[in-house]
Scaffold this active site. Structure first.
Site, PDB file in Angstrom:
ATOM      1  N   LYS A   1       0.828  -1.221   0.000  1.00 20.98           N
ATOM      2  CA  LYS A   1       0.000   0.000   0.000  1.00 20.98           C
ATOM      3  C   LYS A   1       0.856   1.263   0.000  1.00 20.98           C
ATOM      4  O   LYS A   1       0.603   2.192  -0.743  1.00 20.98           O
ATOM      5  CB  LYS A   1      -0.875   0.083   1.263  1.00 20.98           C
TER       6      LYS A   1
ATOM      7  N   ARG B   1      12.212  -7.012   5.547  1.00 28.86           N
ATOM      8  CA  ARG B   1      12.214  -5.563   5.316  1.00 28.86           C
ATOM      9  C   ARG B   1      13.083  -4.859   6.372  1.00 28.86           C
ATOM     10  O   ARG B   1      13.085  -5.248   7.538  1.00 28.86           O
ATOM     11  CB  ARG B   1      10.752  -5.111   5.440  1.00 28.86           C
TER      12      ARG B   1
END
Ligand code: AMP
Length: 208
Positions: free
Chosen positions: A13, A127
């Site tokens: 997103k 990440r």
């Protein structure tokens, strides 16, 4: 153009929101970013929010709804906005509808980015972020930020146990909003299990 980006944590997103902001000059409103800034500042709001965020739980509705009301009242939202990470519960969606209706505005499109849960766990756990400039990096970037050279770190809420809880919270509290926006006739599903550019091509087509 007023857009909602729905999707599980790690669905991409934020990346697509940044591309939309760049292409259309819309205000990018990320409740996660606003809350992380408050935590970093050590403000009372940040102190209150941190315990929920570290556990991968949702910050209470009244806090987040208050934040969004203030943010939507700012001038840069008049030309259009992208909501990234809000709403995350039905109560938040209803509060947003009320707020927008008071402002004589509405949501034009809700893009729901769909990615398999196991793909997400792998994505998020690898990440890293730069504590100096905020840049988000993947495993290929190594240990240091490619933009400013600072040592990369893992976000507290990107650990696997927390990620699995965040996904469960998403399924229970946020996934029902897909039907909520489908019912309003503004939903567009996007397959997020592809490269950033492939997803972006669909996002751009959907908003065009
Ligand atoms: P994000 O970066 O959007 O994944 O958000 C990080 C964390 O901030 C979430 O796991 C929640 O703890 C909190 N948060 C962000 N947006 C919301 C929201 N709309 N409602 C409740 N909590 C939120």
């Amino acid at each position: 153009m007023n857009i909602i980006l729905l999707g599980a944590p790690g669905s991409g997103k934020g990346t697509q929101a940044a591309k939309l902001q760049g292409a259309y000059g819309l205000a990018h409103i990320s409740t996660g970013d606003i809350l992380r800034a408050a935590v970093k500042e050590g403000s009372p709001l940040g102190t209150q929010a941190k315990k929920y965020m570290d556990a991968g739980d949702l910050v209470p509705d009244e806090i987040v709804i208050g934040l969004i009301k203030d943010r939507l009242a700012q001038d840069d939202t008049v030309k259009g906005f992208i909501l990234d990470g809000f709403p995350r519960t039905t109560a938040q969606a209803i509060a947003l509808d009320e707020q927008l209706s008071d402002m004589k505005r509405s949501i034009d499109i809700t893009l729901a980015i769909d990615v398999d849960a196991e793909v997400i766990v792998k994505r998020i756990c690898s990440r890293r972020f730069c504590p100096m400039c905020g840049h988000i990096c993947g495993p290929a970037d190594g240990e240091f930020c490619p933009l400013c050279g600072a040592k990369l770190e893992q976000r507290d809420d990107d650990r696997e146990d927390v990620v699995r809880n965040r996904l469960e919270v998403y399924e229970q509290s946020t996934a029902p909003l897909i039907d909520y926006y489908r019912g309003k006739g503004v939903l567009c599903m996007i397959d997020g299990d592809r490269s950033v550019d492939e997803v972006w091509a669909d996002v751009r087509d959907a908003v065009a």
